[in-house]
Design a protein around this motif. Structure first.
Motif, PDB file in Angstrom:
ATOM      1  N   LEU A   1       0.824  -1.070  -0.014  1.00  0.00           N
ATOM      2  CA  LEU A   1      -0.014   0.144   0.096  1.00  0.00           C
ATOM      3  C   LEU A   1       0.832   1.209   0.067  1.00  0.00           C
ATOM      4  CD1 LEU A   1      -2.970  -0.935   2.317  1.00  0.00           C
ATOM      5  CD2 LEU A   1      -2.772  -1.204  -0.215  1.00  0.00           C
ATOM      6  N   GLU A   2       2.024   1.361   0.729  1.00  0.00           N
ATOM      7  CA  GLU A   2       2.723   2.278   0.669  1.00  0.00           C
ATOM      8  C   GLU A   2       3.263   2.742  -0.717  1.00  0.00           C
ATOM      9  OE1 GLU A   2       6.944   3.797   3.078  1.00  0.00           O
ATOM     10  OE2 GLU A   2       6.066   2.155   3.517  1.00  0.00           O
TER      11      GLU A   2
ATOM     12  N   TYR B   1      -3.848 -10.469   1.078  1.00  0.00           N
ATOM     13  CA  TYR B   1      -4.019  -9.427  -0.051  1.00  0.00           C
ATOM     14  C   TYR B   1      -2.891  -8.564  -0.320  1.00  0.00           C
ATOM     15  CZ  TYR B   1      -8.711 -11.059   0.423  1.00  0.00           C
ATOM     16  OH  TYR B   1      -9.857 -11.827   0.442  1.00  0.00           O
ATOM     17  N   PHE B   2      -2.111  -7.983   1.026  1.00  0.00           N
ATOM     18  CA  PHE B   2      -1.114  -7.142   0.534  1.00  0.00           C
ATOM     19  C   PHE B   2      -0.119  -6.962   1.883  1.00  0.00           C
ATOM     20  CE2 PHE B   2      -5.040  -4.910   1.804  1.00  0.00           C
ATOM     21  CZ  PHE B   2      -4.690  -4.309   3.218  1.00  0.00           C
TER      22      PHE B   2
ATOM     23  N   ASN C   1       8.588  -1.673   5.169  1.00  0.00           N
ATOM     24  CA  ASN C   1       8.992  -2.433   6.619  1.00  0.00           C
ATOM     25  C   ASN C   1       8.150  -3.839   6.834  1.00  0.00           C
ATOM     26  OD1 ASN C   1      10.375  -2.653   8.975  1.00  0.00           O
ATOM     27  ND2 ASN C   1       8.594  -2.398  10.073  1.00  0.00           N
ATOM     28  N   GLY C   2       7.010  -3.634   6.548  1.00  0.00           N
ATOM     29  CA  GLY C   2       6.176  -4.904   6.626  1.00  0.00           C
ATOM     30  C   GLY C   2       6.386  -5.959   5.730  1.00  0.00           C
TER      31      GLY C   2
ATOM     32  N   ASP D   1       9.725 -10.822   4.184  1.00  0.00           N
ATOM     33  CA  ASP D   1      10.711 -11.382   3.357  1.00  0.00           C
ATOM     34  C   ASP D   1      11.619 -12.160   4.232  1.00  0.00           C
ATOM     35  OD1 ASP D   1       9.665 -10.475   1.040  1.00  0.00           O
ATOM     36  OD2 ASP D   1      10.832  -8.630   0.806  1.00  0.00           O
ATOM     37  N   LEU D   2      11.818 -11.657   5.260  1.00  0.00           N
ATOM     38  CA  LEU D   2      12.810 -12.296   6.380  1.00  0.00           C
ATOM     39  C   LEU D   2      12.391 -13.518   6.784  1.00  0.00           C
ATOM     40  CD1 LEU D   2      14.831 -10.454   9.375  1.00  0.00           C
ATOM     41  CD2 LEU D   2      13.387 -12.439   9.584  1.00  0.00           C
TER      42      LEU D   2
END
Length: 568
Positions: free
Chosen positions: A291-292, A503-504, A509-510, A515-516
């Motif tokens: 979203l960002e 969904y997103f 950062n999220g 990914d981590l």
């Protein structure tokens, strides 16, 4: 009149269809309608206003018709592709493709033509009770309770014959599964005593095992595994925990995994460094939504002063690196494509190492000019083009599929025999090389002698194979080159599962936290390591993992624990 079977909104929502080329099957909703139902709705509309349910049904029909009309106007569309978009993709094995062709050639049978079902002459004997799908050995994570025989011990005389002595043998095993909440809780009530004269309060000390934190390492590991390993959104876990009377708000879950990610960051960075040294790198990507980044793209597109809008696409790139006998899976979410992420990864590669093999599909964005790799393309992608048009060109496509089936069988035989990379290369050159050379000659003849229309589905499939022949047949020239990119496509299912359920991502950062954890979890799965145990031990040994992260990889952390354990 016929029936309208499985009317579906291929894009899965109430809004008009998007402009993306392929809808997602799993998000679609299917409706079974017959023409009589639609005629009844039309008749009711002549007398009274339509109900909300009737409007929804008609809207579904109209939107589906609009979607199909748009797809049919495209140049490269085919009935086979439309069937896959509407009803999903089935298995592409040669046996299943051949069975489908044979079934389509059979005339439709009637009830009179159907013979009574015959029972097999000899049915297999029933399984012995207790011999299920999973034996006791597969429950390696279960608690083991040793139950001793109270009446006998090793060395005692046999109570049956009174002559021999008994000795220890393989124990019998019983498996019992119990249900429990994903996250449990214990409430410690510490007794308080208060002086009636001076008011002094005396509180019982907490037991040593309580600890100082409300959410321990096991809680953080389980939340991360559910969210990023199994695709359970925070809100869904919140509802489940509330129904089990152990509340766990979604915002609290996010704070827990974010704090845990900060602790595990050094290990993730070391895993990236290790992956950069791999001899073989699989790459691919899938679309993602952050979203960002969406808000940034919308804001910049409204500024007329900008000469050119930045890239708007957002992707999750998957990279699977093969290092000796280990595999590392990495995920990166953002504007960059898989090739760009790989180029950034290889900046950490040691200069003295040879060029790695890169396996990907034939999209140009997967192999930018800055990459210095030995490029190979996925043979499964080339094969899929023939599977899509096998109904229109059965004989020609089966010719190709049979050759590729033999090549994959040769690769499976080489793996079963445990051949080295050099021995596997000779094996393929001897057994697969002649078949692939004959296949190339056959495909070239189809185009040069105009046996196939180049713009047809078969012509485009042959053209794809011939254009990328050198990359598709890298396994015939380079030791250790794989046939396909399936391992990376399976890895990306982690990201796709998250996209389907959550969904997103809200922020970059999220996305980095996701990914981590996906990288750590899937790397554990590739190396047959318990991801929950790994995440817990990393948190419990955070200081050691931060100082020497190379000793805390999924394939060696158990050895590190044994080495650093204090003797009792």
């Amino acid at each position: 009149m016929g029936q309208l079977r499985r009317i579906r909104r291929p894009w899965g929502g109430k809004h008009p269809p998007p402009t993306s080329p392929l809808p997602v099957k799993d998000n679609a909703r299917c409706l079974d309608l017959d023409i009589g139902t639609l005629e009844q709705i039309i008749e009711r509309s002549k007398r009274t206003p339509l109900s909300e349910q009737d409007c929804q049904l008609l809207r579904s029909v109209v939107e589906t018709l609009h979607f199909l009309t748009q797809e049919l106007e495209k140049k490269h569309v085919s009935i086979q592709k439309l069937k896959q978009m509407l009803f999903g993709v089935t298995t592409e094995s040669t046996r299943k493709v051949l069975e489908k062709l044979l079934d389509s050639d059979k005339p439709p049978s009637t009830d009179k033509d159907q013979a009574p079902e015959e029972k097999p002459a000899s049915s297999p004997p029933p399984k012995a009770k207790g011999h299920g799908r999973n034996g006791a050995d597969t429950y390696s994570g279960a608690q083991t309770v040793h139950v001793k025989l109270e009446t006998l011990k090793p060395g005692d005389p046999c109570p049956a014959c009174h002559k021999g002595t008994v000795y220890t043998t393989t124990p019998s095993r019983l498996v019992r599964i119990r249900g429990q909440a994903p996250l449990g809780a214990t409430v410690y009530e510490l007794q308080k005593l208060r002086c009636g004269l001076c008011g002094a309060i005396f509180t019982a000390p907490a037991p040593p095992e309580v600890g100082s934190e409300k959410y321990n390492a096991e809680a953080a590991g389980m939340i991360a595994l559910l969210k990023y390993g199994s695709g359970v959104p925070f809100n869904r876990l919140q509802r489940l925990q509330r129904s089990l009377e152990i509340p766990l708000p979604a915002t609290t879950q996010w704070q827990i995994v974010q704090d845990c990610a900060d602790t595990l960051e050094p290990v993730f960075e070391q895993m990236i460094y290790q992956a950069a040294q791999g001899r073989l790198l699989h790459t691919d990507d899938t679309t993602m939504k952050v979203l960002e980044l969406c808000r940034q793209a919308n804001a910049t597109s409204r500024e007329d002063a900008l000469p050119k809008a930045p890239r708007k696409g957002v992707f999750t790139s998957g990279i699977v690196s093969v290092i000796d006998d280990h595999r590392v899976a990495l995920f990166f979410t953002g504007h960059c494509h898989a090739g760009e992420n790989l180029a950034e990864l290889l900046k950490q590669r040691q200069a003295e190492r040879q060029r790695p093999i890169q396996m990907c599909d034939a999209l140009s964005r997967n192999a930018p000019d800055s990459l210095k790799t030995i490029l190979g393309h996925c043979l499964t992608h080339g094969r899929r083009y023939f599977v899509e048009v096998v109904a229109q060109f059965p004989n020609e496509c089966l010719t190709v599929l049979e050759v590729l089936k033999a090549v994959y069988q040769n690769d499976a035989d080489a793996q079963e025999q445990g051949l080295s990379d050099e021995e596997r290369l000779v094996w393929h050159q001897t057994r697969s090389g002649p078949k692939m050379a004959e296949l190339k000659r056959w495909m070239t003849e189809q185009i040069e002698y105009k046996k196939v229309e180049p713009n047809s589905g078969l012509g485009e499939a042959i053209g794809y194979m011939l254009r990328h022949w050198e990359e598709l047949t890298l396994f015939l020239r380079q030791p250790g080159a794989p046939l396909d990119n399936n391992v990376c496509e399976r890895a990306l299912k982690k990201a796709i599962l998250h996209r389907k359920n959550a969904y997103f991502y809200k922020t970059l950062n999220g996305a980095h936290v996701g990914d981590l954890f996906m990288s750590l979890i899937h790397t554990c799965e590739l190396n047959k390591v318990n991801p929950f145990d790994y995440l817990v031990e990393l948190q419990k040994n955070a200081q050691s993992a931060a100082s020497t992260p190379a000793d805390w990889m999924p394939w060696n952390y158990r050895h590190t624990l044994q080495r650093t354990a204090t003797p009792k």
